[in-house]
Design a protein around this motif. Structure first.
Motif, PDB file in Angstrom:
ATOM      1  N   ASP A  85       0.839  -1.204   0.000  1.00 59.14           N
ATOM      2  CA  ASP A  85       0.000   0.000   0.000  1.00 59.14           C
ATOM      3  C   ASP A  85       0.877   1.260   0.000  1.00 59.14           C
ATOM      4  O   ASP A  85       0.605   2.226  -0.724  1.00 59.14           O
ATOM      5  CB  ASP A  85      -0.937   0.024   1.212  1.00 59.14           C
ATOM      6  CG  ASP A  85      -2.061  -0.989   1.117  1.00 59.14           C
ATOM      7  OD1 ASP A  85      -2.289  -1.546   0.020  1.00 59.14           O
ATOM      8  OD2 ASP A  85      -2.694  -1.248   2.163  1.00 59.14           O
ATOM      9  N   TRP A  86       1.933   1.240   0.803  1.00 57.06           N
ATOM     10  CA  TRP A  86       2.831   2.408   0.885  1.00 57.06           C
ATOM     11  C   TRP A  86       3.510   2.615  -0.469  1.00 57.06           C
ATOM     12  O   TRP A  86       3.596   3.760  -0.947  1.00 57.06           O
ATOM     13  CB  TRP A  86       3.860   2.188   1.988  1.00 57.06           C
ATOM     14  CG  TRP A  86       4.690   3.412   2.229  1.00 57.06           C
ATOM     15  CD1 TRP A  86       4.426   4.409   3.128  1.00 57.06           C
ATOM     16  CD2 TRP A  86       5.880   3.802   1.545  1.00 57.06           C
ATOM     17  NE1 TRP A  86       5.389   5.385   3.052  1.00 57.06           N
ATOM     18  CE2 TRP A  86       6.306   5.037   2.070  1.00 57.06           C
ATOM     19  CE3 TRP A  86       6.647   3.223   0.539  1.00 57.06           C
ATOM     20  CZ2 TRP A  86       7.436   5.698   1.650  1.00 57.06           C
ATOM     21  CZ3 TRP A  86       7.785   3.888   0.093  1.00 57.06           C
ATOM     22  CH2 TRP A  86       8.174   5.100   0.649  1.00 57.06           C
ATOM     23  N   VAL A  87       3.987   1.542  -1.080  1.00 52.96           N
ATOM     24  CA  VAL A  87       4.652   1.653  -2.384  1.00 52.96           C
ATOM     25  C   VAL A  87       3.680   2.211  -3.427  1.00 52.96           C
ATOM     26  O   VAL A  87       4.044   3.085  -4.236  1.00 52.96           O
ATOM     27  CB  VAL A  87       5.204   0.280  -2.835  1.00 52.96           C
ATOM     28  CG1 VAL A  87       5.632   0.305  -4.301  1.00 52.96           C
ATOM     29  CG2 VAL A  87       6.380  -0.140  -1.949  1.00 52.96           C
ATOM     30  N   ALA A  89       1.151   4.173  -2.917  1.00 51.88           N
ATOM     31  CA  ALA A  89       0.861   5.579  -2.625  1.00 51.88           C
ATOM     32  C   ALA A  89       2.056   6.484  -2.907  1.00 51.88           C
ATOM     33  O   ALA A  89       1.889   7.655  -3.171  1.00 51.88           O
ATOM     34  CB  ALA A  89       0.434   5.726  -1.166  1.00 51.88           C
ATOM     35  N   HIS A  90       3.257   5.913  -2.842  1.00 48.76           N
ATOM     36  CA  HIS A  90       4.458   6.734  -2.996  1.00 48.76           C
ATOM     37  C   HIS A  90       5.271   6.346  -4.245  1.00 48.76           C
ATOM     38  O   HIS A  90       6.396   6.784  -4.410  1.00 48.76           O
ATOM     39  CB  HIS A  90       5.347   6.616  -1.752  1.00 48.76           C
ATOM     40  CG  HIS A  90       4.696   7.139  -0.525  1.00 48.76           C
ATOM     41  ND1 HIS A  90       3.872   6.384   0.251  1.00 48.76           N
ATOM     42  CD2 HIS A  90       4.737   8.360   0.038  1.00 48.76           C
ATOM     43  CE1 HIS A  90       3.439   7.100   1.264  1.00 48.76           C
ATOM     44  NE2 HIS A  90       3.934   8.303   1.156  1.00 48.76           N
ATOM     45  N   GLY A  91       4.682   5.498  -5.071  1.00 49.05           N
ATOM     46  CA  GLY A  91       5.371   4.937  -6.231  1.00 49.05           C
ATOM     47  C   GLY A  91       5.826   5.913  -7.203  1.00 49.05           C
ATOM     48  O   GLY A  91       6.714   5.935  -7.928  1.00 49.05           O
TER      49      GLY A  91
END
Length: 91
Positions: A85-87, A89-91
């Motif tokens: 999820d973090w990747v 959102a910050h991909g």
């Protein structure tokens, strides 16, 4: 080589399953022959799938581990989901 911390007397006291002799091996039969009805009930696994994840070592804070472990079985998969999820959102 270090010396065992137990004696043969210790082994004899707790062992009700003695080591097999050559005669025991000679009389042995395959499980499916010895217990055919039970053998028929055992499900066989198929071919193992190719791994979809990569094994690695990662150091995480005790708080993160405690949080995810407290959520029960599957906690490592939930860490993976949170990181994905973090990747995203910050991909």
């Amino acid at each position: 080589m270090s010396k065992p911390k137990y004696t043969q007397a210790d082994m004899d006291a707790v062992s009700d399953n003695p080591e097999w002799s050559e005669e025991d091996f000679a009389k042995a039969v395959p499980f499916a022959e010895a217990f055919p009805d039970l053998a028929k009930t055992i499900r066989r696994r198929g071919v193992q799938k190719a791994p979809t994840k990569v094994s690695t070592t990662i150091r995480l804070s005790p708080e993160v581990i405690a949080h995810f472990r407290s959520t029960g079985p599957g906690w490592q998969a939930r860490i993976d989901d949170a990181l994905k999820d973090w990747v995203a959102a910050h991909g």
